[in-house]
Structures are given as structure tokens and as C-alpha cells.
Design a protein around this motif. Structure first.
Motif, short mmCIF file in Angstrom:
data_model
loop_
_atom_site.label_atom_id
_atom_site.label_comp_id
_atom_site.label_asym_id
_atom_site.label_seq_id
_atom_site.Cartn_x
_atom_site.Cartn_y
_atom_site.Cartn_z
N PRO A 1 -13.51 10.76 -13.44
CA PRO A 1 -12.68 9.55 -13.55
C PRO A 1 -11.31 9.82 -14.17
N HIS A 2 -11.23 10.73 -15.15
CA HIS A 2 -9.93 11.05 -15.76
C HIS A 2 -9.01 11.70 -14.74
N ALA A 3 -9.55 12.59 -13.91
CA ALA A 3 -8.74 13.23 -12.86
C ALA A 3 -8.25 12.18 -11.86
N ALA A 4 -9.14 11.24 -11.51
CA ALA A 4 -8.75 10.16 -10.58
C ALA A 4 -7.64 9.31 -11.21
N LEU A 5 -7.77 9.00 -12.49
CA LEU A 5 -6.74 8.23 -13.19
C LEU A 5 -5.40 8.98 -13.16
N GLY A 6 -5.44 10.28 -13.42
CA GLY A 6 -4.21 11.07 -13.40
C GLY A 6 -3.55 11.08 -12.04
N HIS B 1 6.78 -9.58 -8.31
CA HIS B 1 6.31 -9.07 -9.59
C HIS B 1 4.89 -9.59 -9.88
N ALA B 2 4.64 -10.85 -9.58
CA ALA B 2 3.30 -11.41 -9.76
C ALA B 2 2.30 -10.70 -8.85
N HIS B 3 2.70 -10.43 -7.61
CA HIS B 3 1.83 -9.71 -6.66
C HIS B 3 1.55 -8.30 -7.18
N PHE B 4 2.58 -7.64 -7.70
CA PHE B 4 2.45 -6.31 -8.29
C PHE B 4 1.37 -6.31 -9.38
N LEU B 5 1.46 -7.25 -10.30
CA LEU B 5 0.49 -7.32 -11.39
C LEU B 5 -0.90 -7.68 -10.88
N ASP B 6 -0.98 -8.66 -9.99
CA ASP B 6 -2.27 -9.09 -9.44
C ASP B 6 -3.01 -7.96 -8.74
N ARG B 7 -2.28 -7.13 -8.02
CA ARG B 7 -2.91 -6.06 -7.24
C ARG B 7 -3.17 -4.79 -8.05
N LEU B 8 -2.22 -4.40 -8.92
CA LEU B 8 -2.33 -3.10 -9.56
C LEU B 8 -3.00 -3.10 -10.93
N LEU B 9 -2.89 -4.17 -11.69
CA LEU B 9 -3.57 -4.20 -12.99
C LEU B 9 -5.08 -4.01 -12.87
N PRO B 10 -5.76 -4.71 -11.95
CA PRO B 10 -7.21 -4.50 -11.85
C PRO B 10 -7.59 -3.08 -11.43
N VAL B 11 -6.77 -2.46 -10.60
CA VAL B 11 -7.05 -1.08 -10.16
C VAL B 11 -6.92 -0.13 -11.35
N CYS B 12 -5.85 -0.27 -12.11
CA CYS B 12 -5.66 0.56 -13.29
C CYS B 12 -6.79 0.32 -14.29
N LEU C 1 0.71 8.57 -8.28
CA LEU C 1 1.11 7.67 -7.19
C LEU C 1 1.91 6.49 -7.73
N PHE C 2 1.50 5.99 -8.86
CA PHE C 2 2.20 4.86 -9.50
C PHE C 2 3.62 5.27 -9.86
N VAL C 3 3.80 6.49 -10.37
CA VAL C 3 5.14 6.98 -10.69
C VAL C 3 5.97 7.05 -9.41
N VAL D 1 8.84 -3.11 2.09
CA VAL D 1 8.54 -1.77 1.57
C VAL D 1 7.81 -1.89 0.24
N TYR D 2 8.30 -2.75 -0.62
CA TYR D 2 7.70 -2.94 -1.94
C TYR D 2 6.25 -3.39 -1.81
N ARG D 3 5.99 -4.39 -0.94
CA ARG D 3 4.61 -4.86 -0.74
C ARG D 3 3.73 -3.76 -0.13
N HIS D 4 4.28 -3.01 0.80
CA HIS D 4 3.54 -1.92 1.45
C HIS D 4 3.15 -0.87 0.41
N GLN D 5 4.08 -0.54 -0.50
CA GLN D 5 3.80 0.45 -1.52
C GLN D 5 2.76 -0.08 -2.53
N ILE D 6 2.84 -1.35 -2.85
CA ILE D 6 1.84 -1.95 -3.74
C ILE D 6 0.45 -1.81 -3.12
N GLU D 7 0.33 -2.16 -1.84
CA GLU D 7 -0.98 -2.09 -1.17
C GLU D 7 -1.49 -0.66 -1.11
N ALA D 8 -0.62 0.29 -0.80
CA ALA D 8 -1.05 1.69 -0.73
C ALA D 8 -1.54 2.16 -2.09
N CYS D 9 -0.84 1.79 -3.14
CA CYS D 9 -1.23 2.19 -4.49
C CYS D 9 -2.54 1.51 -4.90
#
Length: 196
Positions: free
Chosen positions: A93-98, A129-140, A103-105, A71-79
Motif C-alpha cells: 500500500p505504501h508503494a501504491a500511495l507513492g 475545485h469542488a469536483h477535484f476534492l470530491d473525486r480525489l480526497l476519497p482516493v487519497c 501521478l498527483f504531482v 483537460v482538467y476534468r479528464h486528468q481528475i478522472e484519470a488520477c
């Protein structure tokens, strides 16, 4: 299987696609149940939400830890996949960030209880946790960069700082009905705007 049968290969592909869709539906159902009841929710509740028997869940995920990790990996990928789609959809872009931060919340709420559930398997948690950072930091970072480049927000914030700040605002929200983490996160995102 007859190697000369041209239809033999085609038959297997739809089954794999169906199995993948079924597994994604099961993971979505588990995530929804985790949000409502925590990661210790009975498997029968997840099965009922997914419209399958408990045996189906155990066939895919022999242990609760297996299910939680999936579930955690699935949610990371969706985000992660949502970020570029939201940026493309606009309107700004600000609206997209919001929207992505919303979704992140939601993801952070789903994550509640993960550490306790995986306490006996520290290496699995570290890898997640490493996967979380690897996938979501670049998107943010991409969303922040686009909003800064458009002149909508200040340009001196790092993705890690924002994600950490949002995470900290979400701590304890599930156990205090008077605390609205989403509202405070919304104020944080609004506060990124450059003054006009």
C-alpha cells in the motif's frame, strides 16, 4: 433508420466509443502541451500533437476555457481511477500511495495556469475545485488508510493535509529549474513511514 434493422443500433455504439477514444487522445495531447508550454499554448500545437486539425479541436471545445476545463476534468478522472488500480497492483500500500502521489504531482503540473485562464469564469473554477476534492480526497484517503492498516505508515495524517502539502511543495516548481518538487514530495512520502 429502419426500426426493424437489428444492425442499426450496433452501428452507433462503435462510433460513440471511437469518438470517446478520440476525445480522450485529444485531451491527453492537450495536457502534454499544457505541461510543456502552459495553458496559453497555441491550439495548433495541441492539434499537431493529437494528429488532428485545429477545426476538430474547436468543434469539440469552442473556447480555450472549454478545452482547459475538459483537460482538467479528464486528468481528475484519470488520477481518481488510478488509485484503486495501483492499490490492487501492489506490491505494498505504501508503494501504491507513492505512485499515486507521483501521478498527483503530474496532475498539479498540468493544472498550472488554470486559475489565471479561468479568472473570468469564477463559478466554473469553483465547480472544478469542488469536483477535484470530491473525486480525489476519497482516493487519497483510501490509499492512506490501506498503508496505515498495513502498518507501513503512521495513521495520524488526513488525506486533505497530504494533498495540500504536496500541492504547496509544487508551487513555483515550473519557474525555478533549481527546485525539484518531485524530489521533495518523494521525501515527504518516505517520511510517512513508521520507524522500524
Amino acid at each position: 433508420m429502419n426500426e426493424g434493422d437489428p444492425g442499426a443500433g450496433r452501428e452507433a455504439r462503435p462510433r460513440r466509443a471511437d469518438a470517446r477514444r478520440n476525445q480522450e487522445a485529444l485531451l491527453d495531447a492537450a495536457a502534454a502541451v499544457f505541461v510543456e508550454s502552459g495553458v496559453e499554448a497555441p491550439v495548433r500545437d495541441i492539434a499537431a500533437r493529437a494528429g488532428v486539425g485545429t477545426a476538430t479541436i474547436y468543434r469539440h471545445f469552442p473556447t480555450r476555457a472549454d478545452l482547459i476545463i475538459a483537460v482538467y476534468r479528464h486528468q481528475i478522472e484519470a488520477c481518481a481511477e488510478a488509485g484503486p488500480a495501483l492499490l490492487e497492483a501492489g506490491p505494498t500500500p505504501h508503494a501504491a500511495l507513492g505512485r499515486w502521489i507521483d501521478l498527483f504531482v503530474d496532475f498539479l503540473v498540468t493544472k498550472h495556469g488554470l486559475a489565471a485562464a479561468l479568472r473570468s469564469d469564477d463559478t466554473a473554477f469553483d465547480a472544478l475545485h469542488a469536483h477535484f476534492l470530491d473525486r480525489l480526497l476519497p482516493v487519497c484517503a483510501r490509499l492512506l488508510d490501506a498503508a496505515a492498516a498495513s502498518g507501513e505508515i503512521r495513521s495520524d495524517l488526513e488525506a486533505y493535509e497530504l494533498m495540500r502539502g504536496v500541492g504547496n511543495l509544487c508551487i513555483g516548481a515550473e519557474s525555478d529549474p533549481r527546485y525539484d518538487a518531485r524530489r521533495l514530495v518523494g521525501l515527504l512520502v518516505a517520511g510517512l513511514r513508521r520507524p522500524h
